[in-house]
Design a protein around this motif. Structure first.
Motif, PDB file in Angstrom:
ATOM      1  N   UNK A 187       2.802  -1.196  -7.020  1.00  0.00           N
ATOM      2  CA  UNK A 187       2.707  -2.594  -7.460  1.00  0.00           C
ATOM      3  C   UNK A 187       2.894  -2.712  -8.972  1.00  0.00           C
ATOM      4  N   UNK A 188       2.427  -1.695  -9.696  1.00  0.00           N
ATOM      5  CA  UNK A 188       2.525  -1.712 -11.153  1.00  0.00           C
ATOM      6  C   UNK A 188       3.701  -0.892 -11.686  1.00  0.00           C
ATOM      7  N   UNK A 242      -7.135   5.528   0.085  1.00  0.00           N
ATOM      8  CA  UNK A 242      -6.117   4.675   0.690  1.00  0.00           C
ATOM      9  C   UNK A 242      -5.834   3.519  -0.271  1.00  0.00           C
ATOM     10  N   UNK A 243      -4.614   3.066  -0.275  1.00  0.00           N
ATOM     11  CA  UNK A 243      -4.237   1.946  -1.140  1.00  0.00           C
ATOM     12  C   UNK A 243      -3.805   2.375  -2.530  1.00  0.00           C
ATOM     13  N   UNK A 252       2.300   6.870   1.669  1.00  0.00           N
ATOM     14  CA  UNK A 252       1.338   5.959   2.309  1.00  0.00           C
ATOM     15  C   UNK A 252       1.041   6.437   3.728  1.00  0.00           C
ATOM     16  N   UNK A 253       2.073   6.742   4.471  1.00  0.00           N
ATOM     17  CA  UNK A 253       1.912   7.095   5.881  1.00  0.00           C
ATOM     18  C   UNK A 253       1.370   8.503   6.083  1.00  0.00           C
ATOM     19  N   UNK A 254       1.568   9.366   5.102  1.00  0.00           N
ATOM     20  CA  UNK A 254       1.120  10.752   5.248  1.00  0.00           C
ATOM     21  C   UNK A 254      -0.394  10.844   5.442  1.00  0.00           C
ATOM     22  N   UNK A 255      -1.164  10.015   4.733  1.00  0.00           N
ATOM     23  CA  UNK A 255      -2.620  10.015   4.903  1.00  0.00           C
ATOM     24  C   UNK A 255      -3.007   9.643   6.328  1.00  0.00           C
ATOM     25  N   UNK A 260      -4.995  -4.300  -0.335  1.00  0.00           N
ATOM     26  CA  UNK A 260      -3.539  -4.369  -0.429  1.00  0.00           C
ATOM     27  C   UNK A 260      -2.946  -4.097   0.951  1.00  0.00           C
ATOM     28  N   UNK A 261      -1.652  -3.857   1.011  1.00  0.00           N
ATOM     29  CA  UNK A 261      -0.956  -3.712   2.301  1.00  0.00           C
ATOM     30  C   UNK A 261      -1.496  -2.565   3.162  1.00  0.00           C
ATOM     31  N   UNK A 262      -2.077  -1.566   2.539  1.00  0.00           N
ATOM     32  CA  UNK A 262      -2.570  -0.431   3.317  1.00  0.00           C
ATOM     33  C   UNK A 262      -3.788  -0.796   4.171  1.00  0.00           C
ATOM     34  N   UNK A 263      -4.447  -1.910   3.877  1.00  0.00           N
ATOM     35  CA  UNK A 263      -5.582  -2.342   4.695  1.00  0.00           C
ATOM     36  C   UNK A 263      -5.142  -2.571   6.142  1.00  0.00           C
ATOM     37  N   UNK A 264      -3.971  -3.186   6.326  1.00  0.00           N
ATOM     38  CA  UNK A 264      -3.484  -3.436   7.692  1.00  0.00           C
ATOM     39  C   UNK A 264      -3.226  -2.121   8.428  1.00  0.00           C
ATOM     40  N   UNK A 265      -2.707  -1.137   7.729  1.00  0.00           N
ATOM     41  CA  UNK A 265      -2.508   0.175   8.347  1.00  0.00           C
ATOM     42  C   UNK A 265      -3.854   0.792   8.721  1.00  0.00           C
ATOM     43  N   UNK A 266      -4.840   0.608   7.867  1.00  0.00           N
ATOM     44  CA  UNK A 266      -6.181   1.124   8.143  1.00  0.00           C
ATOM     45  C   UNK A 266      -6.792   0.417   9.351  1.00  0.00           C
ATOM     46  N   UNK A 267      -6.657  -0.898   9.424  1.00  0.00           N
ATOM     47  CA  UNK A 267      -7.164  -1.644  10.592  1.00  0.00           C
ATOM     48  C   UNK A 267      -6.543  -1.094  11.880  1.00  0.00           C
ATOM     49  N   UNK A 268      -5.255  -0.832  11.847  1.00  0.00           N
ATOM     50  CA  UNK A 268      -4.562  -0.287  13.008  1.00  0.00           C
ATOM     51  C   UNK A 268      -5.105   1.099  13.346  1.00  0.00           C
ATOM     52  N   UNK A 269      -5.312   1.934  12.328  1.00  0.00           N
ATOM     53  CA  UNK A 269      -5.837   3.276  12.555  1.00  0.00           C
ATOM     54  C   UNK A 269      -7.232   3.214  13.180  1.00  0.00           C
ATOM     55  N   UNK A 270      -8.088   2.345  12.658  1.00  0.00           N
ATOM     56  CA  UNK A 270      -9.450   2.204  13.195  1.00  0.00           C
ATOM     57  C   UNK A 270      -9.407   1.755  14.653  1.00  0.00           C
TER      58      UNK A 270
END
Length: 184
Positions: A17-18, A9-10, A27-30, A58-68
């Protein structure tokens, strides 16, 4: 227990970013696939065998928090070489981070390991196998790579890449083709 290896993830956000032109949909597929697999198997526990995240926060952490928050399973992370996010971030989510786990003759680790008396489930390598057809067709497919005392899981993440392994006569290879796992 559901074993998942090398989600990374991330990684998409890190590459975007680079300046890499990676589609935002990746991002969302995972997370969609994680939802599907947890819903299908309804495990008591999900054990990530390392490289849950690819790099720093990075921004995917918030998606992970939501998933958890909506995942009913207990979550454990066997730390991988890419798991560099502060352990405190995982503790807030009630995710235990460990280096390895021994359960009833099974050794769960990120890197492939050999330990007498244990069958090792691991990741890290992102295994694939090359197939050659009679008309010069070539395929490189992700796979589960089974040795006599070890199973190397394929990378779960959508944007991870693979490393082709050469099976010996003692090895078994199970390729991922569309929505199936096929022994070759």
């Amino acid at each position: 227990m559901l074993l998942i290896s090398d989600v990374h993830l991330g990684k998409v956000a890190h590459f975007r970013k680079f300046g890499a032109a990676v589609p935002q949909k990746a991002i969302h597929k995972n997370f969609i696939l994680l939802d599907e697999i947890v819903h299908h198997f309804q495990p008591f526990q999900v054990c990530f065998l390392g490289d849950l995240f690819h790099s720093s926060l990075n921004k995917e952490w918030q998606l992970f928090e939501n998933w958890v928050s909506k995942t009913p399973s207990e979550i454990v992370l066997v730390a991988g070489n890419h798991d560099i996010i502060a352990p405190e971030k995982f503790e807030v989510l009630d995710i235990e981070i460990i280096q390895e786990l021994e359960i009833d003759g099974f050794l769960l680790s990120h890197h492939p390991m050999e330990r007498k008396g244990f069958f090792n489930f691991c990741g890290h390598i992102h295994p694939a196998v090359r197939l050659h057809g009679s008309g010069r067709q070539r395929l490189k497919l992700p796979c589960f790579f089974k040795k006599p005392s070890q199973l190397i899981l394929p990378a779960f993440g959508e944007f991870t890449g693979t490393f082709a392994l050469e099976p010996s006569k003692m090895d078994e290879v199970f390729v991922l083709v569309e929505d199936q796992v096929v022994k070759i």
